[in-house]
Motif scaffolding. Structure first.
Motif, short mmCIF file in Angstrom:
data_model
loop_
_atom_site.label_atom_id
_atom_site.label_comp_id
_atom_site.label_asym_id
_atom_site.label_seq_id
_atom_site.Cartn_x
_atom_site.Cartn_y
_atom_site.Cartn_z
N PRO A 51 -4.89 2.61 -25.01
CA PRO A 51 -6.12 2.28 -24.83
C PRO A 51 -6.81 1.13 -23.94
O PRO A 51 -7.82 0.44 -23.60
N ASN A 52 -5.39 -0.06 -23.30
CA ASN A 52 -6.05 -1.18 -22.64
C ASN A 52 -6.18 -0.48 -21.26
O ASN A 52 -7.13 -0.99 -20.79
N ASN A 55 -9.83 1.02 -21.28
CA ASN A 55 -10.60 -0.24 -21.31
C ASN A 55 -10.76 -0.58 -19.37
O ASN A 55 -11.71 -1.32 -18.87
N LEU A 95 -10.99 0.27 -31.08
CA LEU A 95 -10.27 0.55 -29.79
C LEU A 95 -10.68 1.80 -29.06
O LEU A 95 -10.02 2.73 -30.69
N SER A 98 -5.90 6.45 -28.31
CA SER A 98 -5.33 6.88 -26.61
C SER A 98 -5.33 8.69 -26.05
O SER A 98 -5.73 9.10 -26.84
N SER A 306 -0.54 2.89 -17.56
CA SER A 306 -1.46 2.08 -18.12
C SER A 306 -2.16 0.41 -17.75
O SER A 306 -2.50 -0.55 -17.04
N GLU A 371 -0.14 -3.40 -35.90
CA GLU A 371 -1.20 -4.24 -35.93
C GLU A 371 -0.19 -4.89 -34.58
O GLU A 371 -0.55 -5.19 -33.42
N HIS A 378 -2.07 -3.46 -26.67
CA HIS A 378 -3.15 -2.26 -26.24
C HIS A 378 -4.91 -2.75 -26.40
O HIS A 378 -5.47 -2.32 -26.26
N ARG A 379 -5.22 -4.38 -26.57
CA ARG A 379 -6.09 -4.59 -27.35
C ARG A 379 -6.54 -6.09 -26.00
O ARG A 379 -7.45 -6.81 -25.63
N LEU A 381 -7.70 -7.43 -22.83
CA LEU A 381 -8.95 -6.74 -21.68
C LEU A 381 -8.84 -7.83 -20.65
O LEU A 381 -8.58 -8.78 -20.80
#
Length: 390
Positions: A51-52, A55, A95, A98, A306, A371, A378-379, A381
């Motif tokens: 996800p990162n 983004n 999110l 992947s 990523s 988490e 992954h979070r 940004l």
């Protein structure tokens, strides 16, 4: 605004096209110089864009083209070969999923997206040397040609030429003690929910996910004390490697089933699991490193692609906002080094377990929550609109 107006980007894999796109967005004209004679086809096995990474790709409008060649795998299960599940997650809330894909597909869509958005890519340009002046930098290529710009960016991978030009004593990649393989199991009967990545800890580690056609893609590691190059590993008949893998997983019902239903001729021999140790110097003069040339974690991290994309975007932000290349390069390194080295260190610990160097704990393994495990990575940004300060 920095005085940098033009850039040479060395390397056309993942970091190179994204760096060039981000530089164009920042008002800097960039040309990608790739050593291979044409776009890569069939290079490497499978990888995941987390996800990162998605983004970060969104900043240069490349997230959708990457999704188009990927398979969403938002979920995760960690368990053992007896079917016990220790951690289950449908994905982190808020999110994007992947995306799993062939490395060559990711290379292709990033190349095509960059070209479609005005980035010039020149193939057959293997860098052999660099000449710097007070006003610019000139790259010399093996075909006798040259190119000049304000700065030169090394996006040329784990065996970077630019890294050695910045620092002749720079370290090279370190071997993680295992050789990596992958395959496709057909008709195995192993349960695998669509959109879920399974990580199984048994006699040896194996990971897998189901494709839409019902086949299962798996990946595993074979402890191997002596390092081998990818070329050397591929010289060994794939049937021989498959026999060794099947022996390794003899006592693991799930893994042995996957391997029994995999054709040795379709085995992905990825080669040695490698990573970059901390690189002392990311930049010198008018040259700077980005992506794997500076900070390649091992594939155990699931973050190589990523992190490369993140760094490409951050480098462009710094060059956009700071008054000169030197201050921009320093700010970029300060932004990136703590994050990438923390992720690489965690992956190195995983490699030691795969290589059998860390004793296995007695009883069921203990895991943090999804988490706790993935959230900080992954979070992450990048705010393109936020101004970078020195």
């Amino acid at each position: 605004m920095t005085g940098v107006r033009t850039a040479l980007v060395i390397g056309g894999g993942i970091a190179g096209p994204v760096t060039a796109l981000a530089l164009r967005k920042a008002g800097i004209e960039a040309t990608v110089h790739e050593a291979h004679p044409g776009p890569s086809d069939g290079v490497g096995a499978m990888l995941t864009v987390a996800p990162n990474g998605l983004n970060a790709l969104k900043v240069v409008g490349a997230d959708d083209v990457v999704r188009a060649v990927g398979q969403p795998v938002p979920g995760m299960v960690m368990g053992d070969s007896r079917g016990n599940r220790f951690v289950e997650s449908p994905g982190l809330s808020g999110l994007p999923a992947s995306q799993a894909m062939a490395r060559s597909d990711l290379f292709r869509v990033l190349h095509d997206h960059a070209v479609a958005n005005g980035v010039r890519v020149e193939h057959g340009k293997r860098l052999v040397g660099v000449d710097e002046t007070p006003t610019g930098v000139t790259a010399r290529f093996a075909d006798g040609s040259t190119a000049t710009a304000d700065i030169l960016i090394g996006a040329d991978g784990i065996r970077s030429t630019v890294r050695t030009l910045i620092d002749q004593d720079a370290p090279g990649p370190e071997y993680g003690g295992v050789l990596s393989f992958g395959g496709i199991a057909t008709g195995s009967g192993v349960p695998a929910e669509p959109g879920v990545m399974h990580f199984v800890f048994g006699a040896a580690f194996i990971g897998y996910w189901a494709q839409p056609d019902g086949t299962i893609v798996w990946f595993g590691s074979l402890p191997h004390a002596e390092p081998m190059t990818s070329a050397q590993a591929r010289e060994v008949p794939s049937a021989d490697w498959m026999a060794r893998l099947r022996e390794l997983y003899t006592d693991d019902d799930l893994a042995s089933t996957l391997l029994a239903h995999s054709d040795p001729d379709e085995l992905f021999v990825t080669g040695p699991m490698e990573m970059m140790p901390p690189v002392p110097h990311w930049h010198r003069g008018r040259m700077v490193l980005v992506g794997d040339s500076a900070h390649a974690p091992s594939s155990s991290s699931g973050q190589g692609a990523s992190l490369a994309v993140e760094s490409a975007i951050e480098l462009a932000r710094c060059l956009r906002d700071l008054p000169d290349a030197s201050s921009a390069f320093a700010a970029y390194e300060n932004l990136r080094r703590p994050r990438v080295e923390s992720i690489a260190a965690a992956a190195a610990r995983t490699n030691r377990k795969k290589a059998g160097e860390d004793a296995a704990p007695s009883g069921p393994p203990s895991f943090p929550t999804p988490e706790q495990m993935l959230g900080p990575v992954h979070r992450h940004l990048i705010d393109w609109d936020q101004t970078v300060t020195a």
